[in-house]
Motif scaffolding. Structure first.
Motif, PDB file in Angstrom:
ATOM      1  N   ASP A   1     -15.072  -7.466   7.211  1.00 35.95           N
ATOM      2  CA  ASP A   1     -14.416  -6.435   6.731  1.00 35.95           C
ATOM      3  C   ASP A   1     -14.948  -5.375   5.788  1.00 35.95           C
ATOM      4  OD1 ASP A   1     -12.234  -7.285   8.170  1.00 35.95           O
ATOM      5  OD2 ASP A   1     -11.177  -8.374   6.561  1.00 35.95           O
ATOM      6  N   ASP A   2     -16.215  -6.193   5.294  1.00 37.40           N
ATOM      7  CA  ASP A   2     -16.947  -5.135   4.381  1.00 37.40           C
ATOM      8  C   ASP A   2     -18.106  -4.273   5.057  1.00 37.40           C
ATOM      9  OD1 ASP A   2     -18.599  -7.248   4.976  1.00 37.40           O
ATOM     10  OD2 ASP A   2     -19.354  -7.435   2.871  1.00 37.40           O
TER      11      ASP A   2
ATOM     12  N   VAL B   1     -12.739   0.786   9.902  1.00 39.39           N
ATOM     13  CA  VAL B   1     -11.888   0.022  10.446  1.00 39.39           C
ATOM     14  C   VAL B   1     -10.740  -0.288   9.459  1.00 39.39           C
ATOM     15  CG1 VAL B   1     -11.139  -1.947  11.866  1.00 39.39           C
ATOM     16  CG2 VAL B   1     -13.271  -0.628  12.568  1.00 39.39           C
ATOM     17  N   THR B   2      -9.562   0.260   9.995  1.00 39.61           N
ATOM     18  CA  THR B   2      -8.116  -0.124   9.036  1.00 39.61           C
ATOM     19  C   THR B   2      -7.439  -0.827   9.814  1.00 39.61           C
ATOM     20  OG1 THR B   2      -8.550   1.943   7.675  1.00 39.61           O
ATOM     21  CG2 THR B   2      -6.554   1.014   7.598  1.00 39.61           C
ATOM     22  N   TYR B   3      -7.012  -1.992   9.294  1.00 40.93           N
ATOM     23  CA  TYR B   3      -5.752  -3.065   9.894  1.00 40.93           C
ATOM     24  C   TYR B   3      -4.595  -2.456   9.396  1.00 40.93           C
ATOM     25  CZ  TYR B   3      -9.656  -6.260  10.864  1.00 40.93           C
ATOM     26  OH  TYR B   3     -10.896  -6.694  11.371  1.00 40.93           O
ATOM     27  N   LEU B   4      -3.655  -2.089  10.424  1.00 38.94           N
ATOM     28  CA  LEU B   4      -2.481  -1.734   9.849  1.00 38.94           C
ATOM     29  C   LEU B   4      -1.636  -2.752   9.785  1.00 38.94           C
ATOM     30  CD1 LEU B   4      -1.866   1.235  12.582  1.00 38.94           C
ATOM     31  CD2 LEU B   4      -2.795   1.458  10.271  1.00 38.94           C
ATOM     32  N   GLN B   5      -0.507  -2.558   8.719  1.00 39.25           N
ATOM     33  CA  GLN B   5       0.522  -3.526   8.616  1.00 39.25           C
ATOM     34  C   GLN B   5       1.779  -2.901   8.169  1.00 39.25           C
ATOM     35  OE1 GLN B   5      -1.240  -5.688   5.191  1.00 39.25           O
ATOM     36  NE2 GLN B   5      -2.848  -6.684   6.318  1.00 39.25           N
ATOM     37  N   GLY B   6       2.630  -3.473   7.982  1.00 40.01           N
ATOM     38  CA  GLY B   6       4.107  -3.073   7.628  1.00 40.01           C
ATOM     39  C   GLY B   6       4.664  -2.109   8.471  1.00 40.01           C
ATOM     40  N   ALA B   7       5.385  -1.099   8.064  1.00 36.21           N
ATOM     41  CA  ALA B   7       6.144  -0.185   8.946  1.00 36.21           C
ATOM     42  C   ALA B   7       5.406   0.513   9.941  1.00 36.21           C
ATOM     43  CB  ALA B   7       6.997   0.568   8.044  1.00 36.21           C
ATOM     44  N   GLU B   8       4.180   1.048   9.296  1.00 35.89           N
ATOM     45  CA  GLU B   8       3.202   1.692   9.916  1.00 35.89           C
ATOM     46  C   GLU B   8       2.678   0.823  11.335  1.00 35.89           C
ATOM     47  OE1 GLU B   8      -0.769   4.552   9.679  1.00 35.89           O
ATOM     48  OE2 GLU B   8      -0.426   2.909   8.256  1.00 35.89           O
TER      49      GLU B   8
ATOM     50  N   THR C   1      -6.587   4.664  17.623  1.00 37.09           N
ATOM     51  CA  THR C   1      -5.685   3.555  17.289  1.00 37.09           C
ATOM     52  C   THR C   1      -5.705   2.478  18.366  1.00 37.09           C
ATOM     53  OG1 THR C   1      -3.959   4.957  16.143  1.00 37.09           O
ATOM     54  CG2 THR C   1      -3.094   3.012  16.958  1.00 37.09           C
ATOM     55  N   ILE C   2      -6.249   1.361  18.250  1.00 37.02           N
ATOM     56  CA  ILE C   2      -6.489   0.380  18.990  1.00 37.02           C
ATOM     57  C   ILE C   2      -5.466  -0.986  18.883  1.00 37.02           C
ATOM     58  CG2 ILE C   2      -8.240  -1.435  19.810  1.00 37.02           C
ATOM     59  CD1 ILE C   2     -10.343   0.769  18.503  1.00 37.02           C
TER      60      ILE C   2
ATOM     61  N   GLN D   1       2.377 -11.307  17.039  1.00 36.67           N
ATOM     62  CA  GLN D   1       1.111 -11.650  17.260  1.00 36.67           C
ATOM     63  C   GLN D   1       0.212 -10.370  17.716  1.00 36.67           C
ATOM     64  OE1 GLN D   1       0.167 -14.707  17.061  1.00 36.67           O
ATOM     65  NE2 GLN D   1       2.057 -15.054  16.170  1.00 36.67           N
ATOM     66  N   VAL D   2       0.814  -9.137  17.771  1.00 29.98           N
ATOM     67  CA  VAL D   2       0.016  -7.670  18.118  1.00 29.98           C
ATOM     68  C   VAL D   2      -0.807  -7.291  16.801  1.00 29.98           C
ATOM     69  CG1 VAL D   2       0.230  -5.673  18.931  1.00 29.98           C
ATOM     70  CG2 VAL D   2       1.667  -7.407  20.079  1.00 29.98           C
ATOM     71  N   MET D   3      -2.124  -7.008  17.147  1.00 31.67           N
ATOM     72  CA  MET D   3      -2.818  -6.611  16.291  1.00 31.67           C
ATOM     73  C   MET D   3      -3.256  -5.295  16.435  1.00 31.67           C
ATOM     74  SD  MET D   3      -5.677  -9.721  15.504  1.00 31.67           S
ATOM     75  CE  MET D   3      -6.063  -9.002  13.815  1.00 31.67           C
ATOM     76  N   VAL D   4      -3.370  -4.277  15.239  1.00 35.31           N
ATOM     77  CA  VAL D   4      -3.464  -2.933  15.476  1.00 35.31           C
ATOM     78  C   VAL D   4      -4.220  -2.468  14.255  1.00 35.31           C
ATOM     79  CG1 VAL D   4      -2.279  -0.657  15.316  1.00 35.31           C
ATOM     80  CG2 VAL D   4      -0.788  -2.758  16.061  1.00 35.31           C
ATOM     81  N   VAL D   5      -5.401  -1.689  14.798  1.00 37.71           N
ATOM     82  CA  VAL D   5      -6.255  -1.072  13.896  1.00 37.71           C
ATOM     83  C   VAL D   5      -6.600   0.391  14.092  1.00 37.71           C
ATOM     84  CG1 VAL D   5      -7.642  -3.271  13.697  1.00 37.71           C
ATOM     85  CG2 VAL D   5      -8.390  -1.502  15.181  1.00 37.71           C
ATOM     86  N   HIS D   6      -6.911   1.192  12.976  1.00 37.72           N
ATOM     87  CA  HIS D   6      -7.320   2.379  13.098  1.00 37.72           C
ATOM     88  C   HIS D   6      -8.822   2.519  13.096  1.00 37.72           C
ATOM     89  CE1 HIS D   6      -3.472   4.628  12.075  1.00 37.72           C
ATOM     90  NE2 HIS D   6      -3.559   4.515  13.266  1.00 37.72           N
TER      91      HIS D   6
END
Length: 121
Positions: free
Chosen positions: A29-30, A35-42, A89-90, A75-80
């Motif tokens: 992650d460093d 790469v930004t892992y999306l969480q919550g409402a977004e 958006t992946i 279980q779906v993962m989302v990143v920018h």
């Protein structure tokens, strides 16, 4: 234990989807690669939009004929990820086979990008 294996599988495949080059050389992650892992409402909004796609429904039906079932929205993962001046958006959508194998359908900016983690024959 089963949830941990699923989580690690999702994490490895997602890293393979978003990081270029040799997966053995992939950074954590460093990496400062943006790469930004999306969480919550977004994250939930992106997942909901992906699950509404005609392409997702087609992939789900096609892979379902081979014995795979959708693992669930949680279980779906989302990143920018920045790429050539734009933000991608992946989305990595897991499907679990009757025998326990897991594969991921990748969607980039709403378009199906292929599978990762296909079982070895």
């Amino acid at each position: 234990m089963k949830k941990m294996v699923k989580f690690l599988g999702v994490l490895v495949v997602l890293l393979m989807l978003v990081l270029p080059g040799n997966p053995a050389f992939a950074h954590g992650d460093d990496c400062e690669c943006g790469v930004t892992y999306l969480q919550g409402a977004e994250r939930n909004k992106v997942v909901a939009n992906t699950l509404k796609l005609t392409e997702f429904k087609k992939v789900k039906a096609d892979i379902g004929k081979e014995g795979y079932v959708f693992a669930g929205a949680d279980q779906v993962m989302v990143v920018h990820m920045p790429f050539e001046g734009s933000i991608l958006t992946i989305v990595a959508v897991p499907f679990v086979h009757e025998n326990g194998d897991v594969i991921f359908a990748g969607f980039t900016n709403g378009k199906f990008a292929g599978f990762q983690g296909e079982p070895m024959e």
